[in-house]
Design a protein around this motif. Structure first.
Motif, PDB file in Angstrom:
ATOM      1  N   THR A   1       0.801  -1.235   0.000  1.00  0.00           N
ATOM      2  CA  THR A   1       0.000   0.000   0.000  1.00  0.00           C
ATOM      3  C   THR A   1       0.825   1.273   0.000  1.00  0.00           C
ATOM      4  O   THR A   1       0.264   2.365  -0.103  1.00  0.00           O
ATOM      5  CB  THR A   1      -0.939   0.007   1.225  1.00  0.00           C
ATOM      6  N   GLY A   2       2.142   1.176   0.122  1.00  0.00           N
ATOM      7  CA  GLY A   2       2.957   2.389   0.112  1.00  0.00           C
ATOM      8  C   GLY A   2       4.388   2.093   0.495  1.00  0.00           C
ATOM      9  O   GLY A   2       4.799   0.932   0.596  1.00  0.00           O
ATOM     10  N   ARG A   3       5.148   3.161   0.716  1.00  0.00           N
ATOM     11  CA  ARG A   3       6.547   3.027   1.120  1.00  0.00           C
ATOM     12  C   ARG A   3       6.784   3.834   2.390  1.00  0.00           C
ATOM     13  O   ARG A   3       6.318   4.960   2.511  1.00  0.00           O
ATOM     14  CB  ARG A   3       7.492   3.539   0.022  1.00  0.00           C
ATOM     15  N   LEU A   4       7.520   3.249   3.297  1.00  0.00           N
ATOM     16  CA  LEU A   4       7.918   3.952   4.512  1.00  0.00           C
ATOM     17  C   LEU A   4       9.282   4.606   4.336  1.00  0.00           C
ATOM     18  O   LEU A   4       9.561   5.632   4.938  1.00  0.00           O
ATOM     19  CB  LEU A   4       7.972   2.977   5.690  1.00  0.00           C
ATOM     20  N   LYS A   5      10.125   4.007   3.509  1.00  0.00           N
ATOM     21  CA  LYS A   5      11.472   4.545   3.319  1.00  0.00           C
ATOM     22  C   LYS A   5      11.462   5.576   2.198  1.00  0.00           C
ATOM     23  O   LYS A   5      10.611   5.558   1.307  1.00  0.00           O
ATOM     24  CB  LYS A   5      12.452   3.421   3.006  1.00  0.00           C
ATOM     25  N   ASP A   6      12.416   6.466   2.264  1.00  0.00           N
ATOM     26  CA  ASP A   6      12.494   7.579   1.313  1.00  0.00           C
ATOM     27  C   ASP A   6      13.231   7.124   0.059  1.00  0.00           C
ATOM     28  O   ASP A   6      14.439   7.306  -0.076  1.00  0.00           O
ATOM     29  CB  ASP A   6      13.219   8.756   1.971  1.00  0.00           C
ATOM     30  N   LEU A   7      12.510   6.505  -0.852  1.00  0.00           N
ATOM     31  CA  LEU A   7      13.072   6.048  -2.109  1.00  0.00           C
ATOM     32  C   LEU A   7      12.157   6.449  -3.257  1.00  0.00           C
ATOM     33  O   LEU A   7      10.936   6.515  -3.103  1.00  0.00           O
ATOM     34  CB  LEU A   7      13.246   4.529  -2.128  1.00  0.00           C
ATOM     35  N   ILE A   8      12.753   6.691  -4.402  1.00  0.00           N
ATOM     36  CA  ILE A   8      12.011   6.942  -5.633  1.00  0.00           C
ATOM     37  C   ILE A   8      12.218   5.729  -6.530  1.00  0.00           C
ATOM     38  O   ILE A   8      13.341   5.240  -6.668  1.00  0.00           O
ATOM     39  CB  ILE A   8      12.526   8.219  -6.334  1.00  0.00           C
ATOM     40  N   ILE A   9      11.148   5.233  -7.129  1.00  0.00           N
ATOM     41  CA  ILE A   9      11.263   4.128  -8.078  1.00  0.00           C
ATOM     42  C   ILE A   9      10.924   4.672  -9.464  1.00  0.00           C
ATOM     43  O   ILE A   9       9.766   4.898  -9.798  1.00  0.00           O
ATOM     44  CB  ILE A   9      10.349   2.946  -7.716  1.00  0.00           C
ATOM     45  N   ARG A  10      11.944   4.884 -10.269  1.00  0.00           N
ATOM     46  CA  ARG A  10      11.780   5.435 -11.617  1.00  0.00           C
ATOM     47  C   ARG A  10      12.028   4.333 -12.636  1.00  0.00           C
ATOM     48  O   ARG A  10      13.147   3.883 -12.834  1.00  0.00           O
ATOM     49  CB  ARG A  10      12.774   6.579 -11.840  1.00  0.00           C
ATOM     50  N   GLY A  11      10.971   3.878 -13.276  1.00  0.00           N
ATOM     51  CA  GLY A  11      11.129   2.853 -14.299  1.00  0.00           C
ATOM     52  C   GLY A  11      11.805   1.593 -13.800  1.00  0.00           C
ATOM     53  O   GLY A  11      12.543   0.941 -14.529  1.00  0.00           O
TER      54      GLY A  11
END
Length: 535
Positions: A411-421
């Protein structure tokens, strides 16, 4: 076959009581022994290159001998720095064959990122293709990948023994606070993940009919990701043909390969699948050979699955999605067929030897996804302790989810990450690069939604005066410091302070909301209001 992979599951004694199959292979190079019966089949295809399993095995032995001649010994680290190729595969196996720990470098790294990796793992040698040789620090020994893999006059030494908990591969992943971390996978980690997948699907090596037509797998994602390693080794054990793109991802080439090579299995991140579906001439290609499409690396939208079903008619029942991470050594849940059709938003059920639970759930059952699996990492290379693994051996994924009737929903992310492609990007790493520019007073990097890539990298930069720096200057600066995929494509250069929390940290939630509001309501003045695509 003399060795039969087991299907009995029991806790293993030791510090972490992993659930494990028995009997099992304990050394990654045992997989080469299991694949020896496929010598006559085509193993690897890239452009005009076609290599049989027998030819691949012979090249691995010669390359292993060459590495030994160059002084590489058991326990040494080898950094492999190149894009997908036949030579990449040969080099990886050659390193494992002589007992080295093979580190899979990201082919898109910048020079500072390569320097960080070599400083972290202290490789005995870096194997690189020619375009990446210039990125390697002068003091680090480097060899030409093609030269090593084409050497034919070297005999490999006897294979050294290694415990199943000993390190085999280092796979780099984005750290949430800076440079990439080296996830160290044991022989146990790699084999357990494969054993899990094959036992679940009834495709253990001794269960495969040697007279059945081989699977043809299009590997469109990078081999230096965990998904690439998993796909490559599954193909080895099953006698499958693995097909590579000739270069960067190209939807036209994907469609041409699917048709020409009669591909039966295609693995992709959602962005790749969407780009293929958007090809204006997709209807002209014969895609009937494709029986299975597996997606992972980023959330899979149900609408995308439905669009794939309309164009890949033979794969209607073969759509699948997986959930996992590098730290867990690959897949931990999977959904396919009727399960995926009935629950299109699920990440699937845990695999047989995976223990999965939700930590500290709220009233809705949402909490952090934690996993314990024999496929998980030993730790991060160079770090005494991996703070994401708790005292009971559970990996804290940093992802949020819930379990309903045995099915995992992310349902989401707790850690500060970006998933680009499908690429994980640490905002802190990009922020640190921006802050080295003399005009930048503060910087905040966030992921903004994008229909194609899922998320794009967006940078809000605080300066003293609007004329202090331009977007073009910032692009040129940051491109020298971070990987290409991590360079921001949306910019907001501003003089007002960035929003902060009461604890004095960047308030990225408020920033994202303000950016979205500006995008909807303001045309914007160049250099002052949120910009759009900058590269």
């Amino acid at each position: 076959m003399s060795f039969r992979w087991g299907t009995e599951i029991a806790p293993r004694s030791g510090a972490v009581p992993f659930l494990m199959y028995s009997p099992r292979r304990t050394h990654v190079c045992d997989l080469l022994t299991d694949a020896a019966r496929w010598r006559g089949r085509t193993a690897l295809v890239r452009g005009e290159q076609r290599l049989s399993f027998g030819e691949m095995f012979d090249r691995v032995e010669s390359a292993a001998g060459a590495l030994h001649q160059h002084g590489v010994r058991p326990g040494d680290r080898i950094l492999l720095l190149a894009p997908n190729s036949v030579e990449w595969v040969v080099a990886m196996w050659a390193g494992l064959r002589i007992g080295a720990v093979v580190a899979l470098g990201n082919g898109w790294w910048s020079a500072p990122e390569v320097a960080h990796a070599t400083g972290l793992i202290a490789p005995a040698v870096v194997l690189a293709d020619r375009p990446r040789r210039d990125l390697i620090p002068a003091e680090v020994r480097a060899l030409d990948l093609d030269v090593v893999c084409l050497q034919t006059d070297s005999a490999a030494p006897p294979r050294p023994a290694a415990p199943e908990d000993g390190p085999a591969l280092i796979v780099f992943t984005a750290g949430t606070t800076g440079m990439a971390k080296g996830v160290t996978l044991a022989h146990r980690s790699i084999i357990a993940n494969l054993h899990n997948l094959l036992a679940m699907s009834g495709r253990l090596p001794h269960q495969i009919d040697p007279d059945r037509a081989p699977v043809v797998n299009l590997q469109s994602g990078p081999l230096f990701h965990m998904g690439g390693v998993q796909s490559l080794m599954l193909g080895l054990l099953g006698g499958a043909t693995v097909v590579f793109l000739s270069g960067r991802f190209n939807p036209t080439e994907v469609l041409e390969l699917l048709q020409r090579e009669r591909v039966t299995v295609w693995g992709a991140v959602p962005t790749m699948a969407a780009r293929v579906l958007e090809h204006p001439e997709i209807g002209k290609y014969d895609l009937t050979s494709v029986r299975s499409i597996s997606m992972g690396g980023a959330p899979v939208q149900p609408q995308l699955v439905e669009r794939l079903r309309r164009h890949f008619l033979s794969a209607k029942r073969g759509m699948s999605t997986i959930y996992g991470m590098t730290e867990t050594g690959g897949t931990v849940t999977a959904a396919s067929g009727a399960l995926m059709a009935e629950h299109p938003s699920t990440a699937g059920r845990p695999l047989p030897v995976v223990e999965l639970r939700i930590a500290d759930p709220d009233d809705n059952g949402d909490g952090e996804i934690v996993v314990r699996t024999p496929g998980q990492m030993i730790g991060y290379w160079g770090e005494a302790h991996a703070d994401i693994v708790d005292a009971d051996g559970f990996v804290h994924t940093g992802d949020q989810g819930r379990i309903v009737d045995g099915l995992l929903f992310v349902t989401g992310r707790l850690k500060d990450l970006i998933i680009r492609g499908g690429e994980n990007i640490a905002p802190a790493h990009v922020e640190a690069a921006l802050l080295t520019h003399p005009a930048v007073q503060n910087a905040a990097v966030i992921g903004r939604p994008d229909d194609d890539l899922g998320e794009v990298v967006a940078a809000a930069v605080q300066v003293a005066h609007p004329e202090d720096v331009t977007e073009t200057e910032l692009l040129a600066h940051v491109r020298e410091l971070v990987a290409k995929f991590a360079v921001p494509s949306q910019w907001w250069i501003r003089t007002e302070p960035l929003p902060m929390t009461v604890a004095g940290k960047l308030d990225k939630r408020s920033l994202a909301a303000a950016w979205a509001a500006c995008s909807r309501e303001l045309v914007g003045r160049p250099g002052l209001e949120p910009g759009t695509e900058g590269s």
